[in-house]
Write an enzyme that holds these catalytic residues in place. Structure first.
Site, PDB file in Angstrom:
ATOM      1  N   ARG A   1       0.688  -9.538  10.761  1.00  0.00           N
ATOM      2  CA  ARG A   1       1.989  -8.886  10.953  1.00  0.00           C
ATOM      3  C   ARG A   1       3.126  -9.879  10.747  1.00  0.00           C
ATOM      4  O   ARG A   1       4.270  -9.487  10.531  1.00  0.00           O
ATOM      5  CB  ARG A   1       2.135  -8.317  12.377  1.00  0.00           C
TER       6      ARG A   1
ATOM      7  N   ASP B   1      -4.600   7.955   3.570  1.00  0.00           N
ATOM      8  CA  ASP B   1      -4.215   6.585   3.910  1.00  0.00           C
ATOM      9  C   ASP B   1      -5.005   6.108   5.130  1.00  0.00           C
ATOM     10  O   ASP B   1      -5.480   6.920   5.931  1.00  0.00           O
ATOM     11  CB  ASP B   1      -2.710   6.557   4.203  1.00  0.00           C
ATOM     12  N   GLU B   2      -5.137   4.775   5.271  1.00  0.00           N
ATOM     13  CA  GLU B   2      -5.825   4.170   6.415  1.00  0.00           C
ATOM     14  C   GLU B   2      -7.221   4.783   6.617  1.00  0.00           C
ATOM     15  O   GLU B   2      -7.624   5.128   7.724  1.00  0.00           O
ATOM     16  CB  GLU B   2      -4.991   4.348   7.698  1.00  0.00           C
TER      17      GLU B   2
ATOM     18  N   GLN C   1      -9.135  -4.148   8.671  1.00  0.00           N
ATOM     19  CA  GLN C   1      -8.121  -3.696   9.622  1.00  0.00           C
ATOM     20  C   GLN C   1      -8.580  -2.453  10.398  1.00  0.00           C
ATOM     21  O   GLN C   1      -7.770  -1.698  10.908  1.00  0.00           O
ATOM     22  CB  GLN C   1      -6.802  -3.409   8.906  1.00  0.00           C
TER      23      GLN C   1
ATOM     24  N   LYS D   1       0.815  -1.211   0.000  1.00  0.00           N
ATOM     25  CA  LYS D   1       0.000   0.000   0.000  1.00  0.00           C
ATOM     26  C   LYS D   1       0.853   1.267   0.000  1.00  0.00           C
ATOM     27  O   LYS D   1       0.583   2.201  -0.763  1.00  0.00           O
ATOM     28  CB  LYS D   1      -0.923  -0.022   1.223  1.00  0.00           C
ATOM     29  N   THR D   2       1.869   1.322   0.869  1.00  0.00           N
ATOM     30  CA  THR D   2       2.705   2.526   0.948  1.00  0.00           C
ATOM     31  C   THR D   2       3.428   2.771  -0.372  1.00  0.00           C
ATOM     32  O   THR D   2       3.552   3.920  -0.825  1.00  0.00           O
ATOM     33  CB  THR D   2       3.723   2.397   2.098  1.00  0.00           C
TER      34      THR D   2
END
Length: 714
Positions: A602, A222-223, A253, A34-35
């Site tokens: 994670r 983002d997020e 998430q 994503k980043t």
């Protein structure tokens, strides 16, 4: 010539990166790059002719923003683009447009202080006291949480007072008004104010909204699943005139409902922006297929989500290990021994993390790691800034940046002790109130306060003169100013003359000065106001030192956005994960499931999950019930206890596990009477869901629950 910056993008990533005009929703699963997509998109926009100055990218943590800036810089795309957290953007907007706020009657000036949890606590306690209320009936913490929720909904004190229709609400409205008055008197904003004031400014001032829409022609958020209502309104306003809004996120998430995050924001994006393009990033570059299969099984039980898969790009790895231990001490010891074995076989300690649901669960782990001499770091960074000596030093700096900050002034006026007592302080405050001036201005006129003797007047005058001298250096480097304050305020001498505890405190001050020096180095124009803003927006994960050769211990909430080769998740028990407070609604239970999902995803190479038969819970050593999430992931539990006769503790059922039917009345030793809501027949692993008369709904393993059948269902 093909641009190598985009060579390794997948087809779906390229679709997101090269979308230009119009709204875009990027559903990005964990580990999906994503980043990289966001930073490549910034570069692609610039390549298409968009000025960097017209790009704004917003995320949630300082760490994420810094990573985004570094990635964008590596693509030659950082210069001029605004990349920050929501709160940092809001601070910049409010400082720039303080004049526009003043035109609407706002008392806040551009050098406002940002009050953290401790400062807010002082203010709310003062508000309750000034309203002549009992803190037992009106808990400051409860009131502050209620006010925070109102601010997230953009409901100010006056609006809430109009809608209050019962005793508690009407009383809370009085507290809210008084609390806000205290903030205004101190020229201070709390974290919620930063968002609320920005949202209202954008919505109510067409000129400001137009200027920012013109400045930020392309907005990237983002997020997005973590946005609350105020952040949602800010994003809408910033893109209202050009519609060039790109949001990335993953409903699976969304784990911050408790602080106002609304999963509905991302679920309704296509309704809000009907012409939105949608791109799903499903390829996972992080975890092994075994780990992802587990995560997919788990999250499929949620209803509030957008359908997507986790597609592994790596080869299969080791099986996920699910273990049961005797108690939390044995669980911690088992984790420590497994980590030692990993280390002995070449695994780096900074690639290992242990996750838990609540901070209190770190104690047995820390004790076990100390015994086994395993280096570790507890990722709970804001605690550094909550230490007394650090808060004292920062209070000095806050006063220099904002002399109206009476909360900070009262903290330092007699720290270290300089003979200015409570009586002197109260007489100065009374004088200030009578004259309609601030406490700080009153300090400068102490000679005119007839109720004070010459001795107190002299001591106050020396203090006021010292602060005036410090003010002369607020435009220069922050580190040198902090050192000067440390020495000339008497803090250094006080700490040096103390015991071992104070020696440690002096080391903490040195660390604060070092951090300020780092800030000075990376800032083109160091500013005390900017530095204090950066500190005030510090979060737990910002303190995580990824380069340190230590195992990371952290809550599942703090783990979001991070990744590790080896992950341990402990405490998979009913009442812990899912948390005991989550059983009151399906939405809260789904969030607990998402929290476990975040923890699982994670892990890159190996994942260990554990629970214990017994755990100290609310001060009592109690028998536990394994988490229903273990059933949902289809876990095969390995009992690593030495005691092979554990089942002897259970009621003898003749080798058979009792069966239940929906509606059946049952009794439980701890929870009392209840009725069966669901029953899943899985032989020895059968699960029953019971709603007890207490209002609690519990998911229980039948063979452990010792439920007593009371009567047939009605």
């Amino acid at each position: 010539m093909q641009d190598v910056r985009y060579d390794e993008l997948t087809a779906s990533q390229r679709k997101a990166v090269f979308h230009v005009e119009g709204p875009l929703l990027v559903l990005a699963g964990p580990g999906s790059g994503k980043t990289r997509v966001i930073t490549c998109r910034i570069a692609a926009l610039i390549d298409s002719g968009v000025r960097p100055y017209n790009i704004c990218a917003i995320t949630f943590t300082n760490r994420a923003a810094e990573e985004m800036r570094q990635r964008a810089a590596s693509y030659g795309a950082a210069g001029g683009a605004h990349i920050s957290t929501f709160h940092s953007l809001c601070v910049r907007v409010l400082r720039k447009y303080a004049g526009a706020m003043a035109a609407t009657g706002s008392p806040i000036r551009s050098n406002f202080s940002i009050y953290d949890d401790s400062d807010q606590g002082r203010c709310i306690r003062g508000a309750v006291k000034q309203c002549e209320l009992d803190t037992k009936n009106f808990s400051p913490g409860r009131c502050l949480a209620a006010i925070s929720a109102l601010k997230n909904r953009l409901v100010d004190a006056d609006a809430f007072a109009e809608e209050a229709d019962d005793f508690f609400s009407k009383t809370l409205a009085k507290i809210y008004r008084r609390y806000q008055s205290i903030l205004n008197e101190n020229n201070a904003l709390d974290f919620d104010d930063l968002l609320m004031e920005t949202a209202l400014l954008l919505e109510n001032n067409p000129q400001v909204r137009g200027e920012l829409n013109n400045r930020f022609r392309f907005l990237l958020v983002d997020e997005y699943q973590d946005t609350n209502h105020a952040q949602y309104r800010i994003a809408r306003a910033l893109a209202s005139e050009h519609n060039n809004i790109c949001v990335t996120g993953d409903p699976d998430q969304s784990i911050y409902r408790w602080r106002g995050a609304d999963i509905g924001n991302i679920l309704a994006f296509e309704k809000d922006w009907p012409d939105a393009a949608v791109v799903k990033l499903e390829d996972n570059f992080r975890s092994t297929p075994n780990i992802l299969n587990l995560a997919d099984k788990l999250i499929a039980f949620n209803k509030q989500r957008k359908e997507k898969r986790l597609v592994a790009t790596r080869q299969a790895g080791e099986d996920v290990s699910v273990n049961v231990l005797e108690d939390e001490e044995e669980e911690a010891a088992a984790v420590a021994m497994q980590i030692k074995e990993l280390s002995e076989h070449g695994s780096s300690l900074n690639g290992i993390a242990v996750f838990y649901r609540t901070n209190a669960m770190s104690r047995p782990l820390e004790e076990a790691f100390i015994r086994e001499k395993i280096p570790y770091q507890v990722v709970r960074g804001v605690e550094f800034y909550n230490r007394k000596e650090i808060r004292d030093m920062l209070a000095y700096l806050k006063v220099l940046a904002n002399t109206s900050d009476e909360v900070s002034l009262l903290r330092i006026i007699n720290t270290p002790a300089r003979g200015i007592g409570k009586t002197t302080i109260e007489r100065i405050r009374s004088y200030a109130a009578a004259q309609g001036i601030s406490f700080y201005v009153a300090l400068g006129r102490v000679g005119q306060i007839d109720s004070l003797g010459n001795g107190p007047k002299a001591k106050v005058a020396v203090f006021a003169s010292m602060i005036k001298q410090f003010e002369q250096d607020i435009e220069g480097p922050v580190a040198s100013l902090t050192e000067r304050v440390l020495v000339e305020s008497g803090m250094q001498k006080y700490l040096q003359s103390g015991d071992v505890k104070e020696e440690s405190a002096l080391e903490n001050i040195d660390a604060l000065i070092s951090a300020a020096a780092e800030y000075d180095k990376r800032s083109e124009e160091p500013s005390l106001v900017d530095y204090l803003q950066e500190i005030s927006l510090f979060s737990d994960t910002d303190s995580y030192d990824v380069s340190s050769e230590r195992v990371a211990l952290m809550t599942l909430h703090a783990a979001k956005g991070l990744e590790f080769e080896n992950v341990f998740i402990i405490g998979l028990e009913e009442g812990i994960l899912p948390h005991e407070r989550s059983t009151s609604s399906p939405e809260e239970l789904e969030e607990e499931r998402r929290l476990f999902f975040v923890g699982i995803t994670r892990a890159k190479d190996r994942l260990w999950i554990s629970y214990s038969w017994y755990r100290t819970f609310h001060g009592q050593f109690l028998r536990t019930i394994q988490s229903p999430f273990l059933y949902e992931i289809g876990a095969e539990v390995r009992d690593v206890m030495d005691d092979e006769d554990e089942d002897d503790d259970f009621e003898d059922t003749g080798g058979a596990v009792p069966k239940f039917i929906v509606g059946e009345l049952v009794g439980h030793k701890s929870f009392g009477l209840g009725r069966v809501q669901e029953y899943t027949d899985m032989g020895e692993n059968s699960v029953v869901v019971v709603k007890f008369n207490t209002g609690q709904t519990k998911t229980l393993m039948v063979k452990y629950a010792k439920l007593l059948k009371m009567q047939s269902p009605q």
